[in-house]
Design a protein around this motif. Structure first.
Motif, PDB file in Angstrom:
ATOM      1  N   ASN A   1      14.265 -13.026  -0.045  1.00  0.00           N
ATOM      2  CA  ASN A   1      13.222 -12.459  -0.910  1.00  0.00           C
ATOM      3  C   ASN A   1      13.203 -10.932  -0.800  1.00  0.00           C
ATOM      4  OD1 ASN A   1      11.396 -11.745   1.353  1.00  0.00           O
ATOM      5  ND2 ASN A   1      11.276 -13.972   1.596  1.00  0.00           N
ATOM      6  N   ILE A   2      12.485 -10.334  -1.731  1.00  0.00           N
ATOM      7  CA  ILE A   2      12.419  -8.873  -1.804  1.00  0.00           C
ATOM      8  C   ILE A   2      11.674  -8.279  -0.615  1.00  0.00           C
ATOM      9  CG2 ILE A   2      10.323  -8.743  -3.223  1.00  0.00           C
ATOM     10  CD1 ILE A   2      13.492  -6.541  -3.628  1.00  0.00           C
ATOM     11  N   SER A   3      10.756  -9.028  -0.032  1.00  0.00           N
ATOM     12  CA  SER A   3      10.011  -8.536   1.126  1.00  0.00           C
ATOM     13  C   SER A   3      10.946  -8.294   2.312  1.00  0.00           C
ATOM     14  CB  SER A   3       8.907  -9.535   1.502  1.00  0.00           C
ATOM     15  OG  SER A   3       8.192  -9.065   2.609  1.00  0.00           O
ATOM     16  N   GLU A   4      11.832  -9.241   2.570  1.00  0.00           N
ATOM     17  CA  GLU A   4      12.798  -9.085   3.661  1.00  0.00           C
ATOM     18  C   GLU A   4      13.739  -7.912   3.392  1.00  0.00           C
ATOM     19  OE1 GLU A   4      14.725 -12.885   3.781  1.00  0.00           O
ATOM     20  OE2 GLU A   4      13.081 -13.848   4.851  1.00  0.00           O
ATOM     21  N   LEU A   5      14.167  -7.776   2.139  1.00  0.00           N
ATOM     22  CA  LEU A   5      15.053  -6.663   1.792  1.00  0.00           C
ATOM     23  C   LEU A   5      14.325  -5.330   1.932  1.00  0.00           C
ATOM     24  CD1 LEU A   5      17.787  -5.622   0.773  1.00  0.00           C
ATOM     25  CD2 LEU A   5      16.893  -5.876  -1.550  1.00  0.00           C
ATOM     26  N   ALA A   6      13.066  -5.252   1.511  1.00  0.00           N
ATOM     27  CA  ALA A   6      12.289  -4.011   1.645  1.00  0.00           C
ATOM     28  C   ALA A   6      12.159  -3.613   3.113  1.00  0.00           C
ATOM     29  CB  ALA A   6      10.913  -4.175   1.004  1.00  0.00           C
ATOM     30  N   ASP A   7      11.974  -4.602   4.001  1.00  0.00           N
ATOM     31  CA  ASP A   7      11.936  -4.320   5.439  1.00  0.00           C
ATOM     32  C   ASP A   7      13.239  -3.666   5.891  1.00  0.00           C
ATOM     33  OD1 ASP A   7       9.404  -5.439   5.686  1.00  0.00           O
ATOM     34  OD2 ASP A   7      10.128  -7.324   6.541  1.00  0.00           O
ATOM     35  N   LYS A   8      14.357  -4.204   5.421  1.00  0.00           N
ATOM     36  CA  LYS A   8      15.667  -3.676   5.820  1.00  0.00           C
ATOM     37  C   LYS A   8      15.898  -2.280   5.251  1.00  0.00           C
ATOM     38  CE  LYS A   8      19.465  -4.243   8.024  1.00  0.00           C
ATOM     39  NZ  LYS A   8      19.531  -4.638   9.427  1.00  0.00           N
ATOM     40  N   LEU A   9      15.465  -2.069   4.017  1.00  0.00           N
ATOM     41  CA  LEU A   9      15.679  -0.771   3.368  1.00  0.00           C
ATOM     42  C   LEU A   9      14.808   0.324   3.954  1.00  0.00           C
ATOM     43  CD1 LEU A   9      15.866  -1.877  -0.374  1.00  0.00           C
ATOM     44  CD2 LEU A   9      17.723  -0.855   0.944  1.00  0.00           C
ATOM     45  N   PHE A  10      13.521   0.025   4.177  1.00  0.00           N
ATOM     46  CA  PHE A  10      12.567   1.073   4.549  1.00  0.00           C
ATOM     47  C   PHE A  10      11.820   0.830   5.857  1.00  0.00           C
ATOM     48  CE2 PHE A  10      13.025   1.110  -0.084  1.00  0.00           C
ATOM     49  CZ  PHE A  10      13.568   2.380  -0.217  1.00  0.00           C
ATOM     50  N   GLY A  11      12.137  -0.245   6.548  1.00  0.00           N
ATOM     51  CA  GLY A  11      11.474  -0.562   7.804  1.00  0.00           C
ATOM     52  C   GLY A  11      10.248  -1.411   7.580  1.00  0.00           C
ATOM     53  N   THR A  12       9.828  -2.093   8.606  1.00  0.00           N
ATOM     54  CA  THR A  12       8.692  -3.011   8.489  1.00  0.00           C
ATOM     55  C   THR A  12       7.376  -2.272   8.261  1.00  0.00           C
ATOM     56  OG1 THR A  12       8.507  -3.066  10.894  1.00  0.00           O
ATOM     57  CG2 THR A  12       9.742  -4.839   9.843  1.00  0.00           C
ATOM     58  N   GLN A  13       7.343  -0.984   8.564  1.00  0.00           N
ATOM     59  CA  GLN A  13       6.112  -0.216   8.341  1.00  0.00           C
ATOM     60  C   GLN A  13       5.938   0.211   6.899  1.00  0.00           C
ATOM     61  OE1 GLN A  13       3.906  -0.014  10.868  1.00  0.00           O
ATOM     62  NE2 GLN A  13       5.425  -1.279  11.884  1.00  0.00           N
ATOM     63  N   ALA A  14       7.011   0.120   6.127  1.00  0.00           N
ATOM     64  CA  ALA A  14       6.936   0.534   4.714  1.00  0.00           C
ATOM     65  C   ALA A  14       6.113  -0.464   3.925  1.00  0.00           C
ATOM     66  CB  ALA A  14       8.320   0.645   4.120  1.00  0.00           C
TER      67      ALA A  14
ATOM     68  N   GLY B   1       0.800  -1.217   0.000  1.00  0.00           N
ATOM     69  CA  GLY B   1       0.000   0.000   0.000  1.00  0.00           C
ATOM     70  C   GLY B   1       0.831   1.265   0.000  1.00  0.00           C
ATOM     71  N   LYS B   2       2.083   1.166  -0.385  1.00  0.00           N
ATOM     72  CA  LYS B   2       2.977   2.327  -0.457  1.00  0.00           C
ATOM     73  C   LYS B   2       3.054   2.772  -1.907  1.00  0.00           C
ATOM     74  CE  LYS B   2       3.651   1.633   3.805  1.00  0.00           C
ATOM     75  NZ  LYS B   2       2.816   2.360   4.734  1.00  0.00           N
ATOM     76  N   TYR B   3       2.225   3.730  -2.259  1.00  0.00           N
ATOM     77  CA  TYR B   3       2.101   4.147  -3.651  1.00  0.00           C
ATOM     78  C   TYR B   3       2.967   5.353  -3.992  1.00  0.00           C
ATOM     79  CZ  TYR B   3      -1.937   1.225  -2.817  1.00  0.00           C
ATOM     80  OH  TYR B   3      -2.739   0.200  -2.439  1.00  0.00           O
ATOM     81  N   GLU B   4       3.410   6.089  -2.973  1.00  0.00           N
ATOM     82  CA  GLU B   4       4.231   7.263  -3.223  1.00  0.00           C
ATOM     83  C   GLU B   4       5.692   6.897  -3.040  1.00  0.00           C
ATOM     84  OE1 GLU B   4       2.983  10.901  -1.411  1.00  0.00           O
ATOM     85  OE2 GLU B   4       0.880  10.290  -1.494  1.00  0.00           O
TER      86      GLU B   4
ATOM     87  N   VAL C   1      10.861   6.439  -0.114  1.00  0.00           N
ATOM     88  CA  VAL C   1       9.541   5.919   0.237  1.00  0.00           C
ATOM     89  C   VAL C   1       9.163   6.522   1.578  1.00  0.00           C
ATOM     90  CG1 VAL C   1       8.185   3.858   0.775  1.00  0.00           C
ATOM     91  CG2 VAL C   1       9.970   3.742  -0.971  1.00  0.00           C
ATOM     92  N   GLU C   2       8.081   7.284   1.589  1.00  0.00           N
ATOM     93  CA  GLU C   2       7.550   7.889   2.811  1.00  0.00           C
ATOM     94  C   GLU C   2       8.628   8.555   3.658  1.00  0.00           C
ATOM     95  OE1 GLU C   2       5.054   5.012   4.793  1.00  0.00           O
ATOM     96  OE2 GLU C   2       3.467   5.375   3.335  1.00  0.00           O
ATOM     97  N   GLY C   3       9.420   9.407   3.031  1.00  0.00           N
ATOM     98  CA  GLY C   3      10.403  10.200   3.760  1.00  0.00           C
ATOM     99  C   GLY C   3      11.731   9.507   4.016  1.00  0.00           C
ATOM    100  N   ILE C   4      11.851   8.252   3.687  1.00  0.00           N
ATOM    101  CA  ILE C   4      13.118   7.545   3.849  1.00  0.00           C
ATOM    102  C   ILE C   4      13.784   7.468   2.481  1.00  0.00           C
ATOM    103  CG2 ILE C   4      14.257   5.387   4.472  1.00  0.00           C
ATOM    104  CD1 ILE C   4      11.850   4.881   6.379  1.00  0.00           C
ATOM    105  N   THR C   5      14.959   8.071   2.379  1.00  0.00           N
ATOM    106  CA  THR C   5      15.699   8.078   1.120  1.00  0.00           C
ATOM    107  C   THR C   5      16.916   7.181   1.254  1.00  0.00           C
ATOM    108  OG1 THR C   5      14.986  10.316   0.591  1.00  0.00           O
ATOM    109  CG2 THR C   5      16.958   9.509  -0.530  1.00  0.00           C
TER     110      THR C   5
END
Length: 179
Positions: free
Chosen positions: A166-179, A44-47, A66-70
């Motif tokens: 997987n990409i889900s685990e990497l996305a957590d590391k990159l932008f946090g679990t709330q991303a 649900g992160k569209y921006e 993503v949501e203020g995290i660069t």
């Protein structure tokens, strides 16, 4: 004579991964961005904003917000058959907000990513200090055959990276679990 023709045959066989490394780099970069953006969409992160460096002189290939995290990301790719166990990392990432390195482990036959490696900090953190690591050298020698040190580059072993399946685990590391 037979030995000679076998040797010449081996010399003419071309490895597409080295012969076409520039296009391979673009394919893996686009695939990474597609996978990451698809994962963020699923959450649900569209921006999101994606910027690409025209040249990697600043130490990164991509900037993803993503949501203020660069994240300033230096992107690498490795096939299962690839040799590197150490990676040349730019010291200039130390100056970038949330600088990090992502390695894509891709299948040789079709470039699909099988797993990911990450070197960096949690969102909001700085890249771990790499200035005490061994200096990286150029892959080719100068006119005298001497491989000189690459300015602003250090060698970091794969053991310093976190591995993700997987990409889900990497996305957590990159932008946090709330991303």
């Amino acid at each position: 004579m037979r030995l000679r023709s076998n040797l010449s045959l081996k010399k003419t066989m071309v490895d597409p991964h080295s012969e076409h490394s520039a296009i391979r780099e673009r394919i893996t970069e686009h695939a990474f961005l597609a996978d990451l953006c698809r994962e963020l969409w699923r959450r649900g992160k569209y921006e999101m904003e994606v910027l690409r460096a025209e040249a990697d002189t600043a130490g990164y290939d991509l900037v993803v917000t993503v949501e203020g995290i660069t994240r300033h990301i230096q992107l690498k790719a490795k096939t299962a058959e690839g040799k590197p166990s150490q990676w040349k990392i730019s010291e200039r990432l130390l100056d970038k907000p949330n600088g990090c390195v992502v390695i894509l482990f891709v299948r040789q036959e079709d470039l699909l990513t099988e797993k990911y490696a990450f070197f960096g900090a949690i969102p909001g953190g700085k890249l771990p200090d790499i200035t005490d690591a061994q200096k990286a050298k150029h892959t080719k020698g100068n006119a005298m055959g001497v491989k000189l040190c690459r300015k602003w580059h250090r060698k970091i072993g794969i053991s310093k990276f976190e591995i993700f399946d997987n990409i889900s685990e990497l996305a957590d590391k990159l932008f946090g679990t709330q991303a």
